[in-house]
Enzyme design. Structure first.
Site, PDB file in Angstrom:
ATOM      1  CG  ASP A 134      29.467  -3.096  44.340  1.00 19.46           C
ATOM      2  OD1 ASP A 134      28.977  -4.145  43.890  1.00 19.46           O
ATOM      3  OD2 ASP A 134      28.873  -2.000  44.313  1.00 19.46           O
ATOM      4  CG  HIS A 141      23.410  -0.579  36.624  1.00 17.18           C
ATOM      5  ND1 HIS A 141      22.385   0.148  37.179  1.00 17.18           N
ATOM      6  CD2 HIS A 141      24.522  -0.267  37.343  1.00 17.18           C
ATOM      7  CE1 HIS A 141      22.841   0.862  38.200  1.00 17.18           C
ATOM      8  NE2 HIS A 141      24.137   0.626  38.315  1.00 17.18           N
ATOM      9  NE  ARG A 150      29.657   8.787  31.939  1.00 15.86           N
ATOM     10  CZ  ARG A 150      29.418   7.794  32.792  1.00 15.86           C
ATOM     11  NH1 ARG A 150      29.393   8.044  34.084  1.00 15.86           N
ATOM     12  NH2 ARG A 150      29.215   6.563  32.376  1.00 15.86           N
ATOM     13  CD  GLU A 207      23.726   0.030  43.436  1.00 16.67           C
ATOM     14  OE1 GLU A 207      24.639  -0.811  43.451  1.00 16.67           O
ATOM     15  OE2 GLU A 207      23.905   1.229  43.193  1.00 16.67           O
ATOM     16  CE1 TYR A 252      30.816   9.754  39.606  1.00 16.43           C
ATOM     17  CE2 TYR A 252      29.250  11.338  40.491  1.00 16.43           C
ATOM     18  CZ  TYR A 252      29.872  10.748  39.413  1.00 16.43           C
ATOM     19  OH  TYR A 252      29.561  11.145  38.136  1.00 16.43           O
TER      20      TYR A 252
END
Length: 423
Positions: A134, A141, A150, A207, A252
């Protein structure tokens, strides 16, 4: 112009003007019915041309292939024959379906043997997928996500414009359109909590992606240049890479997506060949800084494919919530495959490479609920009056895609997935 792409071609099969599957498309898929076991078919209008039957009638006798290759559960064996065979078969199918060809149309019994209504067939996963990558190739995006999580002034990480960022996902949980998925469970931790809890995701998201499938392999240590990449790519499918945002936020760092992604992704059943999509090639965005030489890809390698997402609560009408375009990607498929193989990683037949979420510059072109609702702070209202921040149980997400030029529409059909409550 490729022979089978000629816009003047017409079929002896009646095809609606807005069909995704005119004679200029001819995508491949795997289907079965009550009386036919899994086999290869080609979509034409509302029908499927059964290539297994066509092969048994010796209609591919001038092509160097075993017609039994169409009596398979997956397209992999056919893809392994290589691009010259893919092209020869597509040209032959185009000839057989032309309005001036009576090899099939002149025999009513043969028509009944060769044609199956799509509404009477079950579509299966078209390829056996050994590996799944992926990418993260939409600048809009990546910028939106970077701004949310962030520093908005430095939304893109320093490496993003130097290489197609990606990760290896879970191939075993990729399913075909129409397969329901269960809401995933995992560790969840809200910002002010001392410790995580385990439970169903509350921030389930789609998505909007397009994926390409490789039909040619390499050996360990071999790399592919962008100029060679298209010889390795069989075709494209629509791809819904489901994501549990709350699970992902906690898990993550430092290694990236894991359980938030591996519970399921969905693909459309028809694989549209690169040859059929050739008329929709366009120039991509200007890449600055200039990519390193191994990623240099001059010319037109992006595709002008309109994309749409609809959300349908159970028992209600579907609402269109996103309209985007595949051409919005920053990194093209040739660069993605070149980067994947640049370290000597071997490419296999049936590998699937997803684009990453495809978002455009406007809010209604954002390819995920995360962006459309801006992390749930701006709910969207559906046609039945209900609102969504993320995806609810028993919601169905439908994705569609097509290119249109010179009055010819080349489409993918759709990928549709209903979400069931956590098991």
């Amino acid at each position: 112009m490729l022979k089978a792409n000629d816009p003047s071609l017409h079929s002896w099969i009646e095809i609606a003007a807005d069909s995704d599957f005119p004679i200029q498309n001819l995508p491949y898929g795997i289907f079965r019915t009550d009386t036919r076991d899994p086999r290869v078919g080609v979509a034409i209008g509302e029908y499927i041309l059964d290539l297994c039957v066509v092969g048994q009638q010796n209609m591919f006798e001038l092509i160097d292939l075993d017609p039994n290759v169409f009596h398979r559960r997956y397209l992999n064996d056919f893809m392994a024959l290589g691009k010259p065979i893919w092209r020869a078969v597509r040209n032959r199918v185009s000839d057989l379906l032309r309005n001036d060809n009576e090899e099939i149309s002149g025999d009513s019994n043969l028509i009944r043997q060769c044609l199956v209504k799509q509404s009477e067939a079950e579509m299966l996963l078209p390829v056996k997928i050994p590996n799944y990558t992926d990418f993260y190739s939409s600048e809009a995006h990546a910028t939106n996500v970077g701004a949310m999580f962030r520093d908005p002034a430095n939304a893109l990480l320093p490496n993003w414009k130097h290489m197609p960022v990606g990760y290896h996902g879970r191939a075993s949980s990729i399913v075909v359109s129409g397969t329901s998925l269960y809401r995933p469970k995992g560790q969840l931790k809200v910002a002010d909590a001392d410790a995580p809890v385990f439970g169903p995701s509350k921030m389930l998201d789609f998505e909007l992606e397009v994926a390409f499938i490789t039909g040619k392999e390499t050996q360990l240590g071999q790399s592919i240049s962008p100029a060679e990449a298209e010889d390795y790519i069989f075709g494209l499918v629509l791809f819904n890479d489901w994501s549990a945002r709350d699970i992902q936020t906690w898990e993550y760092v430092p290694l990236g997506p894991f359980l938030a992604k591996s519970f399921g992704s969905a693909i459309s059943p028809w694989v549209v060949t690169l040859d059929a999509l050739a008329p929709f090639k366009v120039k991509g965005p200007e890449q600055d800084p200039k990519p390193l030489p191994y990623l240099d890809s001059p010319g037109h390698h992006h595709y002008d494919i309109n994309l749409e997402v609809l959300l349908q609560p159970k028992g209600s009408m579907a609402t269109s919530i996103c309209r985007s375009n595949y051409k919005h990607l920053y990194w093209n498929i040739s660069q993605q495959l070149a980067h994947q193989s640049s370290n000597g990683c071997n490419i296999q037949i049936g590998d699937l490479y997803a684009s990453g979420t495809i978002s455009g510059p406007e809010k209604d072109s954002y390819g995920s609920m995360l962006e459309l609702t801006w992390r749930g702070t701006q709910p969207i209202t559906l046609s039945d009056g209900t609102q969504r921040q993320f995806i609810n149980d028993f919601d169905t997400v439908i994705m569609r895609g097509y290119g249109e030029r010179h009055g010819i529409r080349i489409g993918f059909g759709q990928v549709s997935t209903e979400i069931l409550p956590a098991g």
